[in-house]
Write a protein that holds these residues in place. Structure first.
Motif, PDB file in Angstrom:
ATOM      1  N   GLY A 275       0.825  -1.197   0.000  1.00 15.90           N
ATOM      2  CA  GLY A 275       0.000   0.000   0.000  1.00 15.90           C
ATOM      3  C   GLY A 275       0.863   1.252   0.000  1.00 15.90           C
ATOM      4  O   GLY A 275       0.693   2.157  -0.823  1.00 15.90           O
ATOM      5  N   GLY A 276       1.818   1.294   0.936  1.00 15.21           N
ATOM      6  CA  GLY A 276       2.652   2.488   1.084  1.00 15.21           C
ATOM      7  C   GLY A 276       3.454   2.808  -0.169  1.00 15.21           C
ATOM      8  O   GLY A 276       3.628   3.982  -0.522  1.00 15.21           O
ATOM      9  N   GLU A 280       4.319   6.256  -2.124  1.00 16.64           N
ATOM     10  CA  GLU A 280       5.702   6.734  -2.242  1.00 16.64           C
ATOM     11  C   GLU A 280       6.124   6.946  -3.687  1.00 16.64           C
ATOM     12  O   GLU A 280       6.888   7.862  -3.985  1.00 16.64           O
TER      13      GLU A 280
HETATM   14  N1  UDP Z   1       9.381  -0.648   3.033  1.00 18.97           N
HETATM   15  C1  UDP Z   1      10.624  -0.657   3.618  1.00 18.97           C
HETATM   16  N2  UDP Z   1      11.487  -1.646   3.282  1.00 18.97           N
HETATM   17  C2  UDP Z   1      11.169  -2.607   2.363  1.00 18.97           C
HETATM   18  C3  UDP Z   1       9.890  -2.580   1.769  1.00 18.97           C
HETATM   19  C4  UDP Z   1       9.003  -1.593   2.144  1.00 18.97           C
HETATM   20  O1  UDP Z   1      10.940   0.224   4.416  1.00 18.97           O
HETATM   21  O2  UDP Z   1      11.978  -3.470   2.081  1.00 18.97           O
HETATM   22  C5  UDP Z   1       8.434   0.400   3.433  1.00 18.97           C
HETATM   23  C6  UDP Z   1       7.863   1.170   2.280  1.00 18.97           C
HETATM   24  O3  UDP Z   1       8.695   2.253   1.974  1.00 18.97           O
HETATM   25  C7  UDP Z   1       6.509   1.603   2.792  1.00 18.97           C
HETATM   26  C8  UDP Z   1       6.162   0.561   3.832  1.00 18.97           C
HETATM   27  O4  UDP Z   1       7.333  -0.210   4.054  1.00 18.97           O
HETATM   28  O5  UDP Z   1       6.569   2.857   3.425  1.00 18.97           O
HETATM   29  C9  UDP Z   1       5.059  -0.317   3.340  1.00 18.97           C
HETATM   30  O6  UDP Z   1       4.824  -1.317   4.241  1.00 18.97           O
HETATM   31  P1  UDP Z   1       4.095  -2.664   3.827  1.00 18.97           P
HETATM   32  O7  UDP Z   1       4.276  -2.879   2.376  1.00 18.97           O
HETATM   33  O8  UDP Z   1       4.577  -3.689   4.792  1.00 18.97           O
HETATM   34  O9  UDP Z   1       2.596  -2.396   4.190  1.00 18.97           O
HETATM   35  P2  UDP Z   1       1.397  -1.772   3.389  1.00 18.97           P
HETATM   36  O10 UDP Z   1       1.777  -0.372   3.026  1.00 18.97           O
HETATM   37  O11 UDP Z   1       1.135  -2.642   2.228  1.00 18.97           O
HETATM   38  O12 UDP Z   1       0.266  -1.797   4.375  1.00 18.97           O
END
Ligand code: UDP
Length: 362
Positions: A275-276, A280
């Motif tokens: 999602g994040g 980004e």
């Molecule tokens: N992210 C990170 N390292 C990684 C992969 C992702 O710091 O190897 C960060 C990314 O920049 C984003 C966040 O983790 O800000 C997303 O988290 P995740 O994908 O676990 O959760 P979602 O956003 O899907 O709920």
């Protein structure tokens, strides 16, 4: 410390860090323990300046969502009864968010939901139900975009309770990009053109068939692919015996936020179900293929930064088309706000803690 900030996973830590910094001594940080390990939690708490949380709930977990939410709800209820906060902040759509909103609401404590109003309308996604439950229980909804506000109003939420703040990921991304990286934590960028990939959603990792499609897709990309392996995906690859599908890929453990963003910023393309990362990519100005059935972040698709690659589409074909330059130029500017979301959210929480009505103040 009268503003309780509840988090349990990597994205919550990343997106709440700017709010916690602005709240200063007011913030009571509570980690539910959902991802309490160095890879997904410890390195983020340290790098993003949160440090050791004020409370780390113990005993939260269990095999089912019901068990996880129930144990977190009980532990948070005990914590809030012991030391009642003036307001509780939750962020996003995890089990921790659902538990945090329920614990506060059932005790009559106001709830601020950060990143409110996202909807994929895919009820098979656990996150979607967490979003809906949290939306029903929250008192102030900090929507990232006007579209999110419209979603909430469509569900009957009083528009006066919905504030379009933008998403704190904008300031979180800018802060992490500016964060100094030592050689131990930085990932050396590949020499040529490269693609950065992440995957961890249940729809891509819970069956051998789905995971095979994603890994085969990445292997078909005509550039070096750096796959940052989430622990959940690593475990699934081992469980299904798919290690052979990693050959040809550059596979690394998940790095911290600054190292991830630095690598992603210079990539030609991102491929992810996160999602994040959908947010980004609009700050980084790097195209993204979203490997998912649906997205709750259509803004990234509408702005031209992201393309949704549903299971009927070929990941390698789509990626190679972008690499050949068929995606066109990306617009400047993010649909997720101007980097003031954390300031607005911290001000709302402070107003509530001081007995003011934040809905009058905004
Ligand atoms: N992210 C990170 N390292 C990684 C992969 C992702 O710091 O190897 C960060 C990314 O920049 C984003 C966040 O983790 O800000 C997303 O988290 P995740 O994908 O676990 O959760 P979602 O956003 O899907 O709920």
């Amino acid at each position: 410390k009268d503003v309780a900030v509840v988090f349990g996973t990597r994205p919550e830590i990343i997106k709440l860090a700017p709010v916690i910094a602005l709240l200063g001594d007011r913030a009571r940080t509570i980690h539910t323990g959902q991802h309490y390990d160095a890879e997904l939690s410890g390195q983020f708490l340290t790098q993003l300046g949160i440090g050791e949380p004020d409370e780390i709930l113990s005993g939260v977990g269990g095999a089912t969502r019901g068990q996880q939410i129930a144990t977190a709800l009980l532990a948070l209820t005990a914590s809030f009864e012991r030391d009642r906060p003036a307001v509780v902040i939750v962020q996003g759509d995890t089990n921790a968010v659902s538990a945090g909103a329920q614990a506060a609401n059932y005790l009559g404590i106001p709830v601020i939901h950060v990143e409110a109003g996202l909807r994929s309308y895919d009820r098979a996604m656990p996150e979607e139900l967490n979003r809906v439950v949290t939306g029903a229980l929250s008192d102030v909804h900090c929507a990232a975009t006007p579209h999110n506000a419209v979603n909430l109003e469509g569900e009957g939420v009083d528009p006066a309770r919905v504030i379009v703040t933008g998403n704190t990921i904008v300031e979180a991304t800018l802060a992490s990009l500016a964060h100094p990286l030592d050689s131990g934590s930085a990932i050396p960028a590949p020499a040529g053109r490269y693609v950065v990939a992440t995957t961890h959603r249940p729809e891509n990792t819970d069956t051998a068939e789905a995971l095979t499609r994603v890994l085969e897709g990445l292997r078909g990309i005509e550039a070096e692919v750096v796959l940052l392996l989430h622990p959940r995906t690593r475990a699934a690859i081992e469980r299904f015996g798919l290690e052979h599908l990693l050959s040809g890929l550059t596979v690394l453990p998940s790095p911290g936020h600054a190292a991830f963003l630095r690598l992603a910023a210079d990539a030609s393309l991102l491929v992810s179900d996160s999602g994040g990362v959908q947010e980004e990519c609009t700050v980084l100005g790097v195209p993204l293929l979203v490997v998912r059935r649906s997205t709750e972040r259509p803004e990234s698709v509408d702005s031209g930064h992201a393309r949704l690659i549903t299971p009927d589409l070929d990941i390698a074909e789509a990626a190679n088309a972008v690499l050949r330059g068929f995606a066109g130029d990306l617009p400047q500017g993010s649909p997720y706000g101007d980097g003031t979301a954390a300031r607005q959210i911290a001000d709302i929480a402070t107003d509530i803690a001081e007995g003011l009505d934040p809905l009058d103040a905004v």
